[in-house]
Design an enzyme around this catalytic site. Structure first.
Site, short mmCIF file in Angstrom:
data_model
loop_
_atom_site.label_atom_id
_atom_site.label_comp_id
_atom_site.label_asym_id
_atom_site.label_seq_id
_atom_site.Cartn_x
_atom_site.Cartn_y
_atom_site.Cartn_z
N LYS A 1 0.84 -1.21 0.00
CA LYS A 1 0.00 0.00 0.00
C LYS A 1 0.88 1.27 0.00
CE LYS A 1 -1.98 -1.08 3.92
NZ LYS A 1 -1.27 -2.33 4.29
N ARG B 1 -9.87 0.70 8.48
CA ARG B 1 -9.34 -0.60 8.87
C ARG B 1 -10.37 -1.42 9.63
NH1 ARG B 1 -3.45 0.28 8.69
NH2 ARG B 1 -2.39 -1.36 9.82
N ARG C 1 12.00 -4.92 4.97
CA ARG C 1 11.71 -3.51 4.67
C ARG C 1 12.62 -2.55 5.45
NH1 ARG C 1 5.73 -1.58 5.42
NH2 ARG C 1 5.97 -2.63 7.42
N ARG D 1 11.27 -0.28 10.99
CA ARG D 1 10.16 -0.05 11.93
C ARG D 1 10.22 -1.03 13.09
NH1 ARG D 1 4.86 0.52 8.25
NH2 ARG D 1 4.00 -0.71 9.96
N ARG E 1 -0.46 -8.42 13.69
CA ARG E 1 -1.01 -7.48 12.69
C ARG E 1 -1.84 -8.24 11.65
NH1 ARG E 1 4.42 -4.62 11.19
NH2 ARG E 1 3.27 -3.81 9.39
P1 AP5 Z 1 4.87 -1.56 1.89
O1 AP5 Z 1 4.47 -0.80 0.67
O2 AP5 Z 1 5.66 -0.86 2.93
O3 AP5 Z 1 3.60 -2.30 2.50
P2 AP5 Z 1 2.30 -1.71 3.24
O4 AP5 Z 1 1.12 -2.39 2.64
O5 AP5 Z 1 2.34 -0.21 3.22
O6 AP5 Z 1 2.56 -2.31 4.65
P3 AP5 Z 1 2.55 -1.70 6.12
O7 AP5 Z 1 3.29 -2.68 6.98
O8 AP5 Z 1 3.02 -0.29 6.16
O9 AP5 Z 1 1.06 -1.77 6.43
P4 AP5 Z 1 0.40 -1.86 7.77
O10 AP5 Z 1 -0.98 -1.77 7.30
O11 AP5 Z 1 0.71 -2.99 8.66
O12 AP5 Z 1 1.07 -0.65 8.59
P5 AP5 Z 1 0.56 0.80 8.97
O13 AP5 Z 1 1.72 1.70 8.97
O14 AP5 Z 1 -0.65 1.17 8.20
O15 AP5 Z 1 5.69 -2.86 1.39
C1 AP5 Z 1 6.30 -3.73 2.33
C2 AP5 Z 1 7.69 -4.16 1.77
O16 AP5 Z 1 7.48 -4.99 0.61
C3 AP5 Z 1 8.57 -2.99 1.29
O17 AP5 Z 1 9.90 -3.25 1.65
C4 AP5 Z 1 8.40 -2.97 -0.24
O18 AP5 Z 1 9.58 -2.55 -0.89
C5 AP5 Z 1 8.10 -4.43 -0.56
N1 AP5 Z 1 7.11 -4.57 -1.63
C6 AP5 Z 1 6.03 -3.79 -1.87
N2 AP5 Z 1 5.35 -4.23 -2.96
C7 AP5 Z 1 6.01 -5.35 -3.40
C8 AP5 Z 1 5.81 -6.24 -4.48
N3 AP5 Z 1 4.78 -6.10 -5.33
N4 AP5 Z 1 6.70 -7.28 -4.63
C9 AP5 Z 1 7.75 -7.41 -3.78
N5 AP5 Z 1 8.00 -6.59 -2.75
C10 AP5 Z 1 7.15 -5.55 -2.55
O19 AP5 Z 1 0.05 0.55 10.48
C11 AP5 Z 1 0.97 0.32 11.54
C12 AP5 Z 1 0.19 0.27 12.85
O20 AP5 Z 1 -0.45 1.54 13.09
C13 AP5 Z 1 -0.95 -0.76 12.93
O21 AP5 Z 1 -0.50 -2.05 13.30
C14 AP5 Z 1 -1.87 -0.11 13.98
O22 AP5 Z 1 -1.38 -0.31 15.27
C15 AP5 Z 1 -1.76 1.39 13.67
N6 AP5 Z 1 -2.76 1.86 12.68
C16 AP5 Z 1 -2.51 2.42 11.47
N7 AP5 Z 1 -3.64 2.75 10.85
C17 AP5 Z 1 -4.66 2.38 11.67
C18 AP5 Z 1 -6.07 2.45 11.55
N8 AP5 Z 1 -6.69 2.96 10.46
N9 AP5 Z 1 -6.81 1.96 12.58
C19 AP5 Z 1 -6.24 1.45 13.70
N10 AP5 Z 1 -4.89 1.36 13.87
C20 AP5 Z 1 -4.10 1.82 12.85
#
Ligand code: AP5
Length: 218
Positions: A13, A88, A127, A161, A172
């Protein structure tokens, strides 16, 4: 144009939202990034959510909805926004519907990045990102062109991270399946959901998104 990118942790994402932001001038709104900034600043909000994020649990809907409500009408969203990591839960999706209706806005696309759970741990554990500009990389899938130097800003410091460890990733993923996956039928029921194969290479996923969005860049 206003979009939601849906998908499990590590689905891509953030990677795709950053590209869409620079290409189309849409603002990436990542609730994860907003929360991490709050934690880094040591604010009251940051202190409240730090432990929750480190455990891989979801922060309460009330906090998240408050945080996003102010952002979607900020001047930097005038050409549209990409919601990355929000909504979410069904509660957050319902709150978003109310918010959009109040502000006279609409969603143009809700796009799911479909990735097998088995691929996610490897993606997340490899990552890292530039400490200076936040550009995202991966140990094997996306290395900087020159080792140790950020392609985007030339920075030489990189960070990982705290929640990118095997134990937290398992929590997660559980949270995703229990609380976020119900959003797929929620948006499907309105005919708004499109799916993209997130297992494909990063550039192929980008192309699939371009096809849906139907724009050729700025
Ligand atoms: P990346 O693009 O970083 O993946 P992502 O989908 O953004 O993953 P996140 O881990 O950031 O998502 P998340 O939803 O767990 O975390 P968030 O910060 O929202 O890609 C990952 C890796 O893969 C990278 O190294 C990239 O290079 C590689 N890659 C990408 N695409 C690829 C492909 N096609 N092929 C190969 N490699 C690839 O949330 C963190 C925390 O915040 C949550 O756990 C929660 O505690 C809190 N939080 C955030 N939002 C909310 C909400 N709305 N409600 C409640 N709690 C929340």
């Amino acid at each position: 144009m206003n979009l939601i990118l849906l998908g499990p942790p590590g689905a891509g994402k953030g990677t795709q939202a950053a590209r869409l932001e620079s290409l189309y001038g849409l603002k990436q709104l990542s609730t994860g990034d907003m929360l991490r900034a709050a934690v880094a600043s040591g604010s009251a909000l940051g202190q409240e959510v730090k432990g929750i994020m480190e455990r891989g649990e979801l922060v309460s809907d009330a906090i998240i909805v408050r945080m996003i409500a102010d952002r979607i009408t900020a001047p930097d969203c005038k050409d549209g926004f990409i919601l990355d990591g929000f909504p979410r839960t069904v509660g957050q999706a319902e709150a978003l519907d109310r918010m959009l209706a109040e502000k006279g806005l609409k969603l143009d696309h809700v796009i799911e990045l479909k990735v097998d759970d088995s691929a996610l741990v490897a993606r997340i554990s490899g990552r890292f990102s530039c400490a200076k500009c936040g550009a995202g990389y991966h140990d094997t899938n996306r290395r900087p062109r020159k080792d140790g130097v950020c392609d985007a800003c030339g920075g030489t410091e990189f960070v990982r991270r705290k929640d990118d460890n095997a134990e937290t990733v398992a929590t997660r993923l559980k949270a995703y399946h229990a609380q976020t996956a119900p959003l797929l039928p929620y948006y499907q029921g309105r005919g708004a959901l499109k799916s993209v194969d997130g297992m494909a290479a990063i550039d192929d996923v980008a192309q699939a998104l371009d096809k849906i969005i139907g724009k050729g860049g700025k």
